[in-house]
Write an enzyme that holds these catalytic residues in place. Structure first.
Site, PDB file in Angstrom:
ATOM      1  N   ASN A   1      -2.720 -27.044  58.263  1.00 19.58           N
ATOM      2  CA  ASN A   1      -3.100 -27.974  59.319  1.00 19.58           C
ATOM      3  C   ASN A   1      -3.959 -29.126  58.842  1.00 19.58           C
ATOM      4  OD1 ASN A   1      -5.062 -28.799  61.636  1.00 19.58           O
ATOM      5  ND2 ASN A   1      -3.384 -27.799  62.708  1.00 19.58           N
TER       6      ASN A   1
ATOM      7  N   ASN B   1      -8.967 -24.992  62.197  1.00 20.83           N
ATOM      8  CA  ASN B   1      -8.389 -26.320  62.352  1.00 20.83           C
ATOM      9  C   ASN B   1      -9.070 -27.305  61.392  1.00 20.83           C
ATOM     10  OD1 ASN B   1      -7.245 -28.754  63.524  1.00 20.83           O
ATOM     11  ND2 ASN B   1      -6.807 -27.561  65.350  1.00 20.83           N
TER      12      ASN B   1
ATOM     13  N   ASP C   1     -11.043 -30.462  66.845  1.00 20.50           N
ATOM     14  CA  ASP C   1      -9.850 -30.544  65.999  1.00 20.50           C
ATOM     15  C   ASP C   1     -10.313 -31.119  64.661  1.00 20.50           C
ATOM     16  OD1 ASP C   1      -7.293 -30.970  64.896  1.00 20.50           O
ATOM     17  OD2 ASP C   1      -6.413 -31.431  66.835  1.00 20.50           O
TER      18      ASP C   1
END
Length: 302
Positions: free
Chosen positions: A119, A177, A231
Site C-alpha cells: 500500500n 496503511n 491514510d
C-alpha cells in the site's frame, strides 16, 4: 485568517501561511493516491488507482500521463539513488523503476505466499525499504483484483534491497496503511485505517521505536483521527506529523496532540512535501490534486 485553517493550538499559526491559497491542479481522478515529489525534475507523480494510471504534474507543463497501465499502483517514494519505488495492488508487489525505465521487482512474496496488496512505502537513510501490506487491493476489482489473502496477517515489512531479505517487523495491525519516519529516524509512525470498512475498528496512528535500525519496539497509539481515517502521513523537520483525514489534513505535535487542521473540499488520501524548499504541501484528495504553501519543511527524502 483564511477559513481553510482550524487552529487547535497557537503553535499551528507559526506553521502555516495564512495568505496562501489552496490550489487545485487536477480534478480528473477516481481515487488519487501516493504523491511523490521529484526535486531534480521539479515534478509531482501520483497514482489514480482505479483508472490504472500514474500522472505527472509540472509547474511549466501541467498534467500528463506518466504510466498506463500502472498495475493499480498506490503509494510511492524514492530511494537514495533517486529511483521510484512503488506499491502495486494489481501485481501485489513492490517495484523499483530504474533510470532506463525498466521495472525491477523488489518483493512480491513472504514465506512462500503472495503479499496481500502493498500500500505505502518509505525508504530509510540506510537504503532499506519499509512498506505496509493491507488487503485493500484484493477486497474488490475496483483498486486491484479480488482475491483471498494468502498471508495470515497484515504486516509492516522491512526490505533490504541489497540482500533481498524481507522481514515482517509488525504483524498485529488490522489494516496498516501510511507510514513515516521521524526526522531522526528513531520513530516509525504507521496508520491503521481499519475503520474504513468497520467503524468499530481502529482509526489511529501508532508509533514504534526503531531499534538498531532494523527492529521495531514499544508500539503505542500516537494519535486518533476524529474525522474519517488516517491514510498517508508525513513528518516535518520539527517532528510534527501531518495526516490525511476525512475533512482535510490534520497536524499533530511530537507528543500526539492535535494542533491544527487544513480543511480540504474532498476526503484526503495522502500528502507529501515538495517544491524547491519542501514547503509546499501536495494533497491527494479523492478526485483532485491540491497544493498549499506552508511554513513547515518536510523531512522526507528527497
Amino acid at each position: 485568517m483564511a477559513d481553510i485553517y482550524e487552529i487547535h493550538d497557537p503553535r499551528f499559526r507559526q506553521m502555516i501561511v495564512t495568505s496562501a491559497a489552496l490550489d487545485e491542479h487536477y480534478s480528473g481522478c477516481r481515487w488519487a493516491e501516493g504523491p511523490v515529489w521529484f526535486s531534480d525534475a521539479n515534478q509531482l507523480l501520483w497514482s489514480d488507482i482505479p483508472n490504472q494510471r500514474m500522472l505527472r504534474w509540472t509547474p511549466e507543463s501541467g498534467v500528463s500521463v506518466y504510466r498506463q497501465p500502472s498495475n493499480f499502483t498506490n503509494g510511492h517514494t524514492r530511494d537514495r539513488q533517486g529511483r521510484l519505488i512503488s506499491c502495486e495492488h494489481g501485481t501485489r508487489r513492490v517495484t523499483r523503476t530504474e533510470v532506463d525505465g525498466s521495472v525491477t521487482v523488489l518483493a512480491d512474496r513472504f514465506e512462500d505466499a503472495r503479499l496481500n496488496s502493498p500500500n505505502d512505502v518509505v525508504v530509510k537513510s540506510d537504503g532499506t525499504i519499509w512498506f505496509t501490506d493491507p488487503t485493500y487491493g484484493i477486497m474488490s476489482d475496483y483498486e486491484g483484483f479480488r482475491a483471498e489473502p494468502e498471508q495470515p496477517t497484515r504486516n509492516v515489512y522491512r526490505l533490504d534491497p541489497t540482500t533481498g531479505e524481507l522481514a515482517a517487523v509488525v504483524t498485529d495491525f488490522i489494516q496498516p496503511n501510511g507510514l513515516a519516519f521521524s526526522p531522526d529516524e528513531n520513530v516509525l509512525y504507521v496508520a491503521d485505517s481499519a475503520a474504513s470498512h468497520d467503524a468499530s475498528l481502529p482509526r489511529h496512528i501508532r508509533a514504534f521505536d526503531v531499534v538498531d535500525g532494523r527492529r521495531l519496539a514499544n508500539g503505542r497509539v500516537f494519535c486518533f483521527i476524529n474525522n474519517g481515517i488516517p491514510d498517508g502521513i508525513r513528518t516535518d523537520m520539527d517532528g510534527n506529523l501531518w495526516s490525511s483525514a476525512g475533512d482535510g489534513v490534520h497536524c499533530f505535535d511530537p507528543t500526539g496532540k492535535l494542533i491544527g487542521k487544513i480543511r480540504v473540499p474532498q476526503i484526503v488520501a495522502n500528502l507529501t512535501f515538495g517544491g524547491p524548499r519542501r514547503n509546499r504541501l501536495f494533497i491527494a484528495a479523492t478526485c483532485s490534486i491540491y497544493s498549499l504553501y506552508v511554513a513547515a519543511t518536510g523531512s522526507q527524502w528527497p
